[in-house]
Scaffold this active site. Structure first.
Site, PDB file in Angstrom:
ATOM      1  CD  GLU A  57      -7.501  -2.655  -2.564  1.00  0.00           C
ATOM      2  OE1 GLU A  57      -6.985  -2.996  -1.488  1.00  0.00           O
ATOM      3  OE2 GLU A  57      -8.694  -2.318  -2.674  1.00  0.00           O
TER       4      GLU A  57
ATOM      5  CD  GLU B 290      -6.612   0.381  -0.416  1.00  0.00           C
ATOM      6  OE1 GLU B 290      -6.279  -0.623  -1.075  1.00  0.00           O
ATOM      7  OE2 GLU B 290      -6.778   0.340   0.805  1.00  0.00           O
TER       8      GLU B 290
ATOM      9  CG  HIS C  87      -2.058  -0.969   1.100  1.00  0.00           C
ATOM     10  ND1 HIS C  87      -1.957  -2.264   1.536  1.00  0.00           N
ATOM     11  CD2 HIS C  87      -3.307  -0.830   0.584  1.00  0.00           C
ATOM     12  CE1 HIS C  87      -3.102  -2.891   1.294  1.00  0.00           C
ATOM     13  NE2 HIS C  87      -3.933  -2.046   0.726  1.00  0.00           N
TER      14      HIS C  87
ATOM     15  CB  CYS D  26     -13.349  -3.663   1.694  1.00  0.00           C
ATOM     16  SG  CYS D  26     -12.962  -2.271   2.744  1.00  0.00           S
TER      17      CYS D  26
ATOM     18  CG  HIS E  72      -3.005  -5.390  -3.215  1.00  0.00           C
ATOM     19  ND1 HIS E  72      -2.522  -4.096  -3.334  1.00  0.00           N
ATOM     20  CD2 HIS E  72      -4.050  -5.302  -2.350  1.00  0.00           C
ATOM     21  CE1 HIS E  72      -3.236  -3.292  -2.572  1.00  0.00           C
ATOM     22  NE2 HIS E  72      -4.172  -3.997  -1.959  1.00  0.00           N
TER      23      HIS E  72
ATOM     24  CE1 TYR F  90      -9.391   0.302  -5.051  1.00  0.00           C
ATOM     25  CE2 TYR F  90     -11.217  -0.855  -6.084  1.00  0.00           C
ATOM     26  CZ  TYR F  90     -10.419  -0.620  -4.984  1.00  0.00           C
ATOM     27  OH  TYR F  90     -10.633  -1.320  -3.829  1.00  0.00           O
TER      28      TYR F  90
ATOM     29  CD1 TRP G  27     -13.161   0.895  -0.992  1.00  0.00           C
ATOM     30  CD2 TRP G  27     -11.378   1.905  -0.096  1.00  0.00           C
ATOM     31  NE1 TRP G  27     -13.145   0.602   0.355  1.00  0.00           N
ATOM     32  CE2 TRP G  27     -12.061   1.201   0.927  1.00  0.00           C
ATOM     33  CE3 TRP G  27     -10.209   2.606   0.222  1.00  0.00           C
ATOM     34  CZ2 TRP G  27     -11.620   1.190   2.246  1.00  0.00           C
ATOM     35  CZ3 TRP G  27      -9.783   2.588   1.542  1.00  0.00           C
ATOM     36  CH2 TRP G  27     -10.478   1.890   2.535  1.00  0.00           C
TER      37      TRP G  27
ATOM     38  CG  HIS H 299      -6.114  -6.891   1.229  1.00  0.00           C
ATOM     39  ND1 HIS H 299      -6.161  -6.089   2.356  1.00  0.00           N
ATOM     40  CD2 HIS H 299      -6.004  -6.055   0.178  1.00  0.00           C
ATOM     41  CE1 HIS H 299      -6.071  -4.831   1.987  1.00  0.00           C
ATOM     42  NE2 HIS H 299      -5.976  -4.772   0.676  1.00  0.00           N
TER      43      HIS H 299
ATOM     44  CD  GLU I 292     -13.578  -5.825   8.477  1.00  0.00           C
ATOM     45  OE1 GLU I 292     -14.503  -5.050   8.160  1.00  0.00           O
ATOM     46  OE2 GLU I 292     -12.491  -5.872   7.872  1.00  0.00           O
TER      47      GLU I 292
END
Length: 197
Positions: free
Chosen positions: A132, A130, A41, A83, A48, A119, A175, A85, A103
């Site tokens: 991604e 970001e 990042h 959101c 990624h 993006y 994002w 990874h 979460e």
């Protein structure tokens, strides 16, 4: 087998902190390697794999989360339901379901793929980027969120009109609009035309 972390590191079997690795991908989403989460990042960012989840209640309202103030990236801003990874080798669908539970303390009653979006969004406050290849998911939730305070500061169910009002007045993740717009066709299909998504 990885321990699912609430923070950027987790403990290995010998008690030392282990870096979280992300999957690096090419422009077509093919895995080409791994990188440590923070390094991926840092500007200019490394492309990624990521995922974004949009969950709705039975009234067609979207579940938003406000990111916890303690997060190193985009703290205190509003964003989509969840959101994150995938771990290297973890399917995006499995990662989306796992992180939604970690979460928010909820398991979707329905979770469906909603395409991908690529993006590049710098965060002006942190300087992080970001970069991604994001797998989108839409679904339904029928139980009340029980957020992990380390991850989530607050939650809210909003209609499309309420989201527009909130977005005009409060800070959202860099994002958010990109993933929201990319997921809209699947959101409309899930919630029906009367929900206004």
């Amino acid at each position: 087998m990885p321990i699912t972390p609430a923070t950027a590191t987790h403990s290995s079997s010998n008690g030392t902190a282990e870096a979280i690795l992300l999957e690096l991908v090419d422009e077509d989403g093919n895995t080409i390697g791994t990188a440590e989460k923070l390094a991926a990042h840092q500007a200019p960012g490394q492309l990624h794999r990521a995922f974004s989840v949009f969950l709705f209640d039975e009234h067609g309202r979207l579940l938003l989360q406000q990111r916890a103030l303690g997060k190193y990236h985009s703290p205190g801003v509003w964003s989509n339901t969840c959101c994150g990874h995938p771990y290297p080798g973890e399917a995006p669908f499995a990662a989306a379901a796992r992180r939604t539970y970690e979460e928010l303390g909820v398991s979707p009653t329905l979770l469906a793929e909603a395409g991908t979006v690529r993006y590049n969004h710098p965060d002006p406050d942190s300087g992080l980027v970001e970069q991604e290849y994001n797998h989108l998911f839409v679904g339904m939730v029928q139980s009340a969120p029980r957020p992990d305070p380390e991850e989530v500061g607050s939650t809210a169910f909003v209609t499309a009109a309420e989201l527009a009002e909130r977005h005009a007045k409060e800070p959202f993740s860099a994002w958010f609009m990109t993933v929201l717009d990319a997921a809209r066709p699947a959101m409309r299909e899930l919630t029906g035309p009367s929900a206004g998504w």
